[in-house]
Design a protein around this motif. Sequence first.
Motif, short mmCIF file in Angstrom:
data_model
loop_
_atom_site.label_atom_id
_atom_site.label_comp_id
_atom_site.label_asym_id
_atom_site.label_seq_id
_atom_site.Cartn_x
_atom_site.Cartn_y
_atom_site.Cartn_z
N MET A 27 0.83 -1.19 0.00
CA MET A 27 0.00 0.00 0.00
C MET A 27 0.87 1.25 0.00
SD MET A 27 -3.28 -0.13 2.44
CE MET A 27 -4.62 -1.12 1.91
N SER A 28 0.40 2.25 -0.70
CA SER A 28 1.14 3.51 -0.72
C SER A 28 0.90 4.26 0.59
CB SER A 28 0.67 4.37 -1.90
OG SER A 28 -0.70 4.69 -1.77
N LYS A 29 1.76 5.22 0.85
CA LYS A 29 1.62 6.02 2.06
C LYS A 29 0.26 6.72 2.03
CE LYS A 29 6.45 6.82 2.98
NZ LYS A 29 7.46 7.78 3.35
N SER A 30 -0.41 6.76 3.17
CA SER A 30 -1.77 7.29 3.21
C SER A 30 -1.85 8.75 2.80
CB SER A 30 -2.37 7.10 4.60
OG SER A 30 -1.65 7.83 5.56
N LEU A 31 -0.79 9.49 2.98
CA LEU A 31 -0.79 10.90 2.62
C LEU A 31 -1.03 11.10 1.13
CD1 LEU A 31 -0.34 13.83 3.53
CD2 LEU A 31 2.09 13.49 3.17
N TYR A 32 -0.63 10.14 0.31
CA TYR A 32 -0.72 10.28 -1.14
C TYR A 32 -1.86 9.48 -1.75
CZ TYR A 32 3.84 12.19 -0.18
OH TYR A 32 4.87 12.93 0.33
N ARG A 33 -2.72 8.93 -0.93
CA ARG A 33 -3.83 8.14 -1.44
C ARG A 33 -5.04 9.01 -1.71
NH1 ARG A 33 -4.30 3.12 2.51
NH2 ARG A 33 -6.20 2.92 1.32
N PRO A 34 -5.88 8.63 -2.67
CA PRO A 34 -7.09 9.40 -2.98
C PRO A 34 -8.01 9.56 -1.77
CG PRO A 34 -6.76 7.65 -4.60
CD PRO A 34 -5.72 7.47 -3.55
N GLU A 35 -8.01 8.57 -0.90
CA GLU A 35 -8.86 8.64 0.29
C GLU A 35 -8.49 9.82 1.19
OE1 GLU A 35 -7.27 5.96 -0.84
OE2 GLU A 35 -8.51 4.16 -0.64
N THR A 36 -7.22 10.19 1.19
CA THR A 36 -6.79 11.34 1.99
C THR A 36 -7.38 12.62 1.41
OG1 THR A 36 -4.76 10.22 2.64
CG2 THR A 36 -4.80 12.62 2.85
N THR A 37 -7.36 12.74 0.10
CA THR A 37 -7.95 13.92 -0.55
C THR A 37 -9.43 14.03 -0.20
OG1 THR A 37 -6.37 13.74 -2.36
CG2 THR A 37 -8.34 15.05 -2.77
N ILE A 38 -10.12 12.92 -0.22
CA ILE A 38 -11.54 12.91 0.13
C ILE A 38 -11.73 13.37 1.57
CG2 ILE A 38 -13.54 11.40 0.52
CD1 ILE A 38 -12.47 9.76 -1.93
N LEU A 39 -10.92 12.87 2.48
CA LEU A 39 -11.01 13.25 3.88
C LEU A 39 -10.81 14.75 4.06
CD1 LEU A 39 -11.17 12.54 6.93
CD2 LEU A 39 -8.69 12.17 6.83
N LEU A 40 -9.78 15.28 3.43
CA LEU A 40 -9.48 16.71 3.57
C LEU A 40 -10.58 17.58 3.00
CD1 LEU A 40 -5.67 16.66 2.67
CD2 LEU A 40 -6.76 16.48 4.92
N LYS A 41 -11.11 17.19 1.84
CA LYS A 41 -12.21 17.96 1.24
C LYS A 41 -13.45 17.90 2.12
CE LYS A 41 -10.87 17.67 -3.61
NZ LYS A 41 -11.21 17.15 -4.94
N LEU A 42 -13.72 16.74 2.68
CA LEU A 42 -14.90 16.59 3.53
C LEU A 42 -14.79 17.42 4.80
CD1 LEU A 42 -17.62 15.17 3.79
CD2 LEU A 42 -16.44 13.26 4.87
N LEU A 43 -13.63 17.43 5.42
CA LEU A 43 -13.43 18.25 6.60
C LEU A 43 -13.66 19.73 6.30
CD1 LEU A 43 -10.27 16.54 8.12
CD2 LEU A 43 -12.52 16.71 9.21
N LYS A 44 -13.08 20.19 5.20
CA LYS A 44 -13.24 21.60 4.83
C LYS A 44 -14.69 21.91 4.49
CE LYS A 44 -11.40 25.27 1.99
NZ LYS A 44 -10.38 25.68 1.02
N GLU A 45 -15.34 20.99 3.79
CA GLU A 45 -16.74 21.18 3.41
C GLU A 45 -17.62 21.33 4.66
OE1 GLU A 45 -20.02 18.14 1.73
OE2 GLU A 45 -18.31 18.45 0.40
N TYR A 46 -17.46 20.45 5.62
CA TYR A 46 -18.24 20.54 6.85
C TYR A 46 -17.94 21.83 7.61
CZ TYR A 46 -20.37 15.87 6.80
OH TYR A 46 -21.13 14.76 6.51
N ARG A 47 -16.68 22.25 7.63
CA ARG A 47 -16.32 23.49 8.33
C ARG A 47 -17.00 24.68 7.68
NH1 ARG A 47 -13.10 27.47 7.13
NH2 ARG A 47 -11.80 26.37 5.62
N THR A 48 -16.92 24.76 6.36
CA THR A 48 -17.52 25.91 5.67
C THR A 48 -19.04 25.88 5.76
OG1 THR A 48 -17.34 24.80 3.53
CG2 THR A 48 -15.55 26.28 4.14
N GLU A 49 -19.63 24.68 5.70
CA GLU A 49 -21.09 24.58 5.85
C GLU A 49 -21.53 25.03 7.24
OE1 GLU A 49 -22.34 20.61 4.88
OE2 GLU A 49 -21.98 20.92 2.74
#
Length: 85
Positions: A1-23
């Motif tokens: 497995m690749s490092k979690s920092l570079y996985r697509p799932e990390t991008t999803i997590l970061l976008k979701l956190l920001k989305e909830y914060r702005t909402e």
Amino acid sequence: MSKSLYRPETTILLKLLKEYRTEAGLTQADFAKALDRPQSFVSDIERGSRRLDLVQLRDICEVLGLSLIDFVTRYEQLVAESRQQ
């Protein structure tokens, strides 16, 4: 497995956190204050340069007014959707 920092799932997590914060109508500074952390903490999370542990994620969810279970459920839905594309 690749490092979690570079996985697509990390991008999803970061976008979701920001989305909830702005909402929630919170700036990074407001959010950080509610977490009793410096604004740079939120910035580092949203840029992906700081990793979160489960306790921190739970605190974040509490400030955002949602349960950890609801957050993880939404995250898993988005991950599943991204794999179907």
